[in-house]
Design an enzyme around this catalytic site. Structure first.
Site, PDB file in Angstrom:
ATOM      1  CG  HIS A   1      -7.349   3.981  13.684  1.00 35.26           C
ATOM      2  ND1 HIS A   1      -7.369   2.877  13.413  1.00 35.26           N
ATOM      3  CD2 HIS A   1      -7.229   4.009  15.180  1.00 35.26           C
ATOM      4  CE1 HIS A   1      -7.237   1.961  14.452  1.00 35.26           C
ATOM      5  NE2 HIS A   1      -7.129   2.852  15.372  1.00 35.26           N
TER       6      HIS A   1
ATOM      7  CG  ASP B   1      -6.957   3.153  10.138  1.00 43.02           C
ATOM      8  OD1 ASP B   1      -5.954   3.473  10.616  1.00 43.02           O
ATOM      9  OD2 ASP B   1      -7.770   2.419  10.409  1.00 43.02           O
TER      10      ASP B   1
ATOM     11  CB  SER C   1      -8.204  -0.421  17.054  1.00 38.26           C
ATOM     12  OG  SER C   1      -6.646  -0.013  16.549  1.00 38.26           O
TER      13      SER C   1
END
Length: 680
Positions: free
Chosen positions: A651, A616, A531
């Site tokens: 995610h 995501d 991320s």
């Protein structure tokens, strides 16, 4: 062998923007081609991947029982069973002696996510028992896009009702009547922005609060005392809190302190000196926060009285309330510290065995409980649930996460090192390896992990999977770079907005320190982050590619400039406080200078594996896809470059525990291949 997919280029400033055309046949074909290329390149490692999967799975107790949590007349617990992806949720009657012994005769299955998943993706959001313990409110995400459906189950009859509401963030909060539920709706940018009140047995829901500022998220929860409902509104820099008597859910929420730019605060409700009070953690007197109290009937800001002053050397991260004590979660010297303040007795700090560790209050249990539970772990010590006697400080290890097969915690050595950044700042590094690897004094393969954003702290944690690296002679290290919260609020602020380059410089300094210390060499050094940590990986690869042999970027935020220029995307506007608003020319130039996608250039890069989730909603799949496309176009080396897109995940990757292990096995096999350790 399959040739590496080459993405076509369009004219314009962003030649790979066509990859943002979600669900188009061309995009899906390209992502599937990348997945096929990855499988072809890693085909020789297939047996190794399977061996790693079985090895990691073999360390995990597949059939296990969670530590029961007492609440009212029941014990609540989870049971995992071999072969199942998800734990099942149960309860049973609490023994008359108050022990944690399960009563098989009264055991009741509350929820079975395995049956609900049907072999596909499933994420459980809320799991909330009503105050009268007759109902279960829960929410499910079946795609990974973090949009949930809401359900209520009658625990006596087993009847399940799906609530007729769309675009929910998954949160569900009970009022004390066990009939009224508060839930939150997402806006078009995936921001929790509207709070609703729903009474069971009615068709609709009443909008209670709507947050119009795109920077602010909305969250509702119950106070520790169970007497109040708290509505928290927060941006990255500013807070506002509204409260409501949980016994009177039809009343209006009352504001404690209207938002004031830069003022962050959060509140809880409990007992202070025997009287019902509000406890407020606020940064109004300093960035490391102070603690205030206010009478239950007068919660507004003018009535706050300071009970713990701001300390420039100690961050006050949180407060846990109990009838008999306050527990302060502090951060000092880069480590978490718990300070207990029993009612009417001297304060003390919780004592722990390791030099570097992770520690937090896992469960305050019931408000009147004389004990709380702590979660404690270290790089070489599996997670423990410790019971803390609040009055005395006595600790008892109630459960330690088991490691099946041969395992000796004493076989591993953890160290705390300090690297010197370019501006002289000392940056902490936590690392672990087998003792003989460190004692040998020769360079070893090293896996360096980093994040450095949002003030999040990467405290050392234990991993069953990581043992497969350590047992093969790897060193594992964490770079606690600026932008994280490990050293307090100032540490975070020194790695955001105009100071973001410090995050990248710190990580490079940590890598250089590990090399200079003789622990590894550039041809043995692998780096990883996910991320915002993927942004870190992308940036340092552009700046110092020769320093690393391999990189893994999980759902990487590598297209930061284009994302921040698109306010229609989920979460963009609220991220301005972290990265800046690139619609301002000086901010545009600042982000453009480090954005990984924009700064890929004609040079040699190490071997790279990028992983994306098609559903995501936080970091769009195309960020990794566009980055890999540009790397293929410009890099001058023949090192392996792979993109894996989980077409049914979000995610957090695939949702089941076995699917997660297979993902790790793939990543480790990639590392062994590119580091010349293909046999593992």
């Amino acid at each position: 062998m399959i040739a590496a997919p080459i993405a076509r280029q369009e004219s314009g400033a962003d030649p790979y923007r066509w990859l943002e055309n979600r669900d188009s046949d061309e995009v899906l074909d390209h992502l599937r081609a990348e997945n096929a290329y990855l499988e072809a390149e890693l085909a020789p490692q297939q047996a190794l991947r399977e061996r790693l999967f079985e090895e990691i799975k073999g360390r995990i107790r597949e059939t296990d029982l969670s530590l029961p949590v007492p609440w009212g007349d029941y014990l609540y617990f989870q049971r995992t069973t071999a072969g199942d992806e998800y734990p099942r949720h149960y309860r049973c009657r609490k023994p008359a002696d108050g022990s944690l012994t399960l009563d098989a005769a009264s055991e009741q299955l509350l929820l079975d996510p395995n049956a609900l998943a049907g072999g596909g993706y499933l994420a459980l959001g809320a799991f909330s028992i009503s105050p009268d313990q007759r109902r279960l409110a829960y929410s499910l995400d079946r795609s990974g896009d973090e949009i949930y459906r809401l359900f209520v189950k009658e625990l006596d009859s087993g009847q399940i009702q799906e609530l007729p509401f769309d675009d929910c963030d998954g949160s569900m909060t009970w009022a004390n009547d066990s009939q009224t539920l508060f839930f939150t709706e997402l806006d078009d940018t995936h921001r929790p922005y509207k709070l609703y009140r729903h009474r069971l047995g009615t068709d609709g829901a009443e909008a209670v609060f709507e947050e119009g500022d795109g920077r602010f998220f909305l969250h509702c929860y119950r106070s520790s005392s169970e007497r109040q409902l708290i509505l928290q509104l927060g941006s990255k820099t500013t807070s506002e809190v509204w409260v409501l008597d949980a016994e009177r859910p039809q009343d209006a929420f009352v504001c404690l302190a209207p938002r004031e730019e830069g003022h962050e605060y959060d509140v809880d409700h409990g007992l202070q000196d025997g009287a019902w009070s509000w406890l407020i953690r606020s940064n109004q007197s300093g960035i490391n926060f102070a603690l205030y109290a206010a009478d239950e009937a007068a919660p507004q800001r003018p009535h706050w009285r300071e009970i713990r002053a701001h300390d420039p050397a100690v961050m006050l991260e949180g407060v846990t309330l109990n009838r008999d004590a306050l527990v302060l979660s502090l951060r000092e010297g880069g480590l978490p510290v718990l300070e207990v303040q029993p009612q009417g007795a001297a304060a003390y700090r919780v004592q722990l065995p390791d030099a570097a560790y992770s520690l937090h209050v896992q469960d305050g249990l019931e408000f009147h409980s004389t004990v709380i539970r702590l979660r404690y772990e270290a790089l070489g010590r599996p997670a423990q649930i410790r019971q803390l006697e609040l009055a005395t400080g006595a600790q008892q290890v109630l459960k330690q996460t088991p490691v099946e097969g041969p395992f000796d915690a004493e076989a591993y050595e953890s160290r705390r090192l300090w690297a010197t950044a370019a501006d002289g700042t000392q940056v902490p590094i936590s690392l672990v390896a087998r003792r003989e690897v460190l004692a040998a004094g020769t360079p070893a393969p090293l896996y360096l992990y980093g994040y450095g954003a949002y003030g999040e702290s990467l405290d050392p944690w234990f991993s069953h999977a990581r043992l497969s690296l350590l047992e093969r002679g790897f060193v594992f290290a964490i770079a606690h770079v600026r932008g994280g919260g490990e050293m307090g609020e100032a540490w975070y602020r020194a790695g955001k907005l105009e100071h973001k380059p410090n995050t990248f410089g710190d990580f490079i300094a940590c890598a250089e320190h590990l090399i200079d210390a003789g622990l590894t060499t550039p041809v043995q050094l692998a780096i990883s982050g996910g991320s915002a940590g993927g942004l870190l990986i992308g940036a340092v690869l552009n700046q110092r590619p020769q320093l690393f042999a391999a990189a893994i970027a999980e759902v990487p935020f590598v297209d930061v400039l284009n994302t921040m220029l698109n306010p229609e995307l989920p979460l963009t506007v609220t991220e301005y406080d972290e990265w800046g608003d690139p619609n301002q020319p000086e901010v545009f130039a600042r982000i453009q200078a480090y954005a990984p996608y924009e700064n890929v250039r004609a040079q040699a890069y190490p071997a790279i594996l990028a992983v994306a989730g098609y559903n995501d909603s936080r970091v769009q799949y195309w960020e990794a896809a566009k980055w890999v496309a540009r790397l293929r176009e410009r890099k001058t080396d023949a090192n392996l470059l792979l993109l894996k897109t989980d077409l049914e995940a979000g995610h957090g990757g695939m949702s089941g525990r076995y699917q997660g292990i297979r993902d790790v096995a793939l990543e480790y096999a990639f590392l062994f291949k590119v580091l010349g350790l293909a046999e593992g």
